[in-house]
Design a protein around this motif. Structure first.
Motif, mmCIF file in Angstrom:
data_model
loop_
_atom_site.group_PDB
_atom_site.id
_atom_site.type_symbol
_atom_site.label_atom_id
_atom_site.label_comp_id
_atom_site.label_asym_id
_atom_site.label_seq_id
_atom_site.Cartn_x
_atom_site.Cartn_y
_atom_site.Cartn_z
ATOM 1 N N ALA A 120 -2.879 -30.111 -34.578
ATOM 2 C CA ALA A 120 -3.212 -29.402 -33.013
ATOM 3 C C ALA A 120 -2.509 -28.010 -32.754
ATOM 4 N N LEU A 121 -1.276 -27.884 -33.403
ATOM 5 C CA LEU A 121 -0.505 -26.167 -33.059
ATOM 6 C C LEU A 121 -1.583 -25.632 -33.847
ATOM 7 N N ARG A 122 -1.698 -25.376 -35.335
ATOM 8 C CA ARG A 122 -2.029 -24.365 -36.501
ATOM 9 C C ARG A 122 -3.275 -24.377 -35.651
ATOM 10 N N VAL A 123 -4.551 -25.426 -35.389
ATOM 11 C CA VAL A 123 -5.652 -25.153 -34.490
ATOM 12 C C VAL A 123 -5.114 -24.524 -33.580
ATOM 13 N N HIS A 124 -4.434 -23.985 -32.832
ATOM 14 C CA HIS A 124 -4.164 -23.709 -31.367
ATOM 15 C C HIS A 124 -3.692 -22.021 -31.415
ATOM 16 N N VAL A 125 -3.154 -21.887 -32.973
ATOM 17 C CA VAL A 125 -2.668 -20.431 -33.014
ATOM 18 C C VAL A 125 -3.684 -19.743 -33.914
ATOM 19 N N ALA A 126 -4.920 -20.601 -34.653
ATOM 20 C CA ALA A 126 -5.596 -19.915 -35.781
ATOM 21 C C ALA A 126 -6.550 -19.187 -35.190
ATOM 22 N N ARG A 127 -7.476 -20.530 -34.084
ATOM 23 C CA ARG A 127 -8.274 -19.919 -32.847
ATOM 24 C C ARG A 127 -7.663 -18.410 -31.891
ATOM 25 N N GLN A 128 -6.524 -18.628 -31.852
ATOM 26 C CA GLN A 128 -5.751 -17.492 -30.540
ATOM 27 C C GLN A 128 -6.234 -16.040 -31.213
ATOM 28 N N ILE A 129 -5.799 -15.583 -32.900
ATOM 29 C CA ILE A 129 -6.070 -15.063 -34.014
ATOM 30 C C ILE A 129 -7.632 -14.719 -34.030
ATOM 31 N N VAL A 130 -8.866 -15.862 -33.655
ATOM 32 C CA VAL A 130 -9.972 -15.564 -34.391
ATOM 33 C C VAL A 130 -10.777 -15.183 -33.170
ATOM 34 N N GLU A 131 -9.897 -15.690 -31.269
ATOM 35 C CA GLU A 131 -10.565 -15.647 -30.933
ATOM 36 C C GLU A 131 -10.693 -13.688 -29.979
ATOM 37 N N HIS A 132 -9.690 -13.607 -30.695
ATOM 38 C CA HIS A 132 -9.304 -12.590 -30.477
ATOM 39 C C HIS A 132 -9.380 -10.295 -31.399
ATOM 40 N N VAL A 133 -9.255 -11.576 -32.821
ATOM 41 C CA VAL A 133 -10.273 -10.248 -33.562
ATOM 42 C C VAL A 133 -12.045 -10.175 -33.379
ATOM 43 N N THR A 134 -12.002 -11.365 -33.059
ATOM 44 C CA THR A 134 -14.088 -11.070 -32.567
ATOM 45 C C THR A 134 -14.741 -10.526 -31.481
#
Length: 209
Positions: A120-134
């Motif tokens: 869950a933590l990995r998805v949480h971190v990956a999502r933060q990055i992707v959403e901000h880059v987008t």
């Protein structure tokens, strides 16, 4: 003007909102050594956006439940552990140095051995990055740099590998390195190899070595 992005990922310990401020101050101090920013180091932020990527909040509830259980080993045994060795040493450590145990050691134990929490933590971190880059760069990963420290090196390494190999947000492998490559990745006090389990640090797509 679209800015370059620097993602900073913290290590183990307790991190409240605003934890990235000392990093911002240090970057301004360093920027001031260069002619371009000598008169006003804050002009650095006209070109660069500093984005904190945290995961401490993901640990807090688990740590709270664990601490309140009063049974360090019993709580650990109740988790879906992955390749866990004898963890009996946790009990005396929690008693002898509780502050260090609950603010530092427990973070590492949760990430390394608690399977569901780690995923869950990995998805949480990956999502933060992707959403901000987008949102910030329109998906221009090549304008983004990641700086991680300590436990954060393992977390961000694994999160980026998941991002590059698993579907996220309905986009299967859209973030594979062939499609989206970061400008650079800096690992300070790199423990990604020490804490590796299902994702092998130097065999992954990230290879943060």
């Amino acid at each position: 003007m679209t800015k370059d992005v620097l993602f900073v990922v913290h290590g183990m310990g307790v991190f409240e909102d605003g934890w990235e401020k000392p990093i911002r101050a240090k970057l301004e101090q360093v920027a001031g050594r260069y002619t371009r920013f000598a008169e006003d180091p804050t002009k650095l932020w006209d070109q660069l956006e500093l984005v904190p990527v945290g995961y401490d909040d993901s640990f807090r509830k688990t740590l709270k439940d664990w601490k309140e259980s009063g049974k360090v080993l019993d709580f650990v045994k109740g988790q879906q552990l992955v390749g866990a060795p004898d963890l009996s040493w946790l009990e005396p450590l929690a008693e002898q140095d509780p502050e260090f145990f609950w603010t530092h050691v427990a973070d590492v134990v949760i990430y390394r051995y608690f399977r569901l929490h780690r995923a869950a933590l990995r998805v949480h971190v990956a999502r933060q990055i992707v959403e901000h880059v987008t949102e910030s760069t329109g998906g221009a990963f090549d304008r983004c740099t990641v700086l991680a420290h300590s436990l954060g090196t393992a977390v961000v390494h694994d999160s980026l590998h998941v991002l590059e190999t698993k579907p996220l947000g309905g986009k299967p492998t859209a973030f594979h390195p062939l499609n989206a490559r970061f400008r650079s990745l800096f690992m300070l006090a790199n423990v990604s190899h020490i804490l590796e389990d299902d994702i092998r640090a130097y065999r992954s797509l990230v290879r943060g070595g």
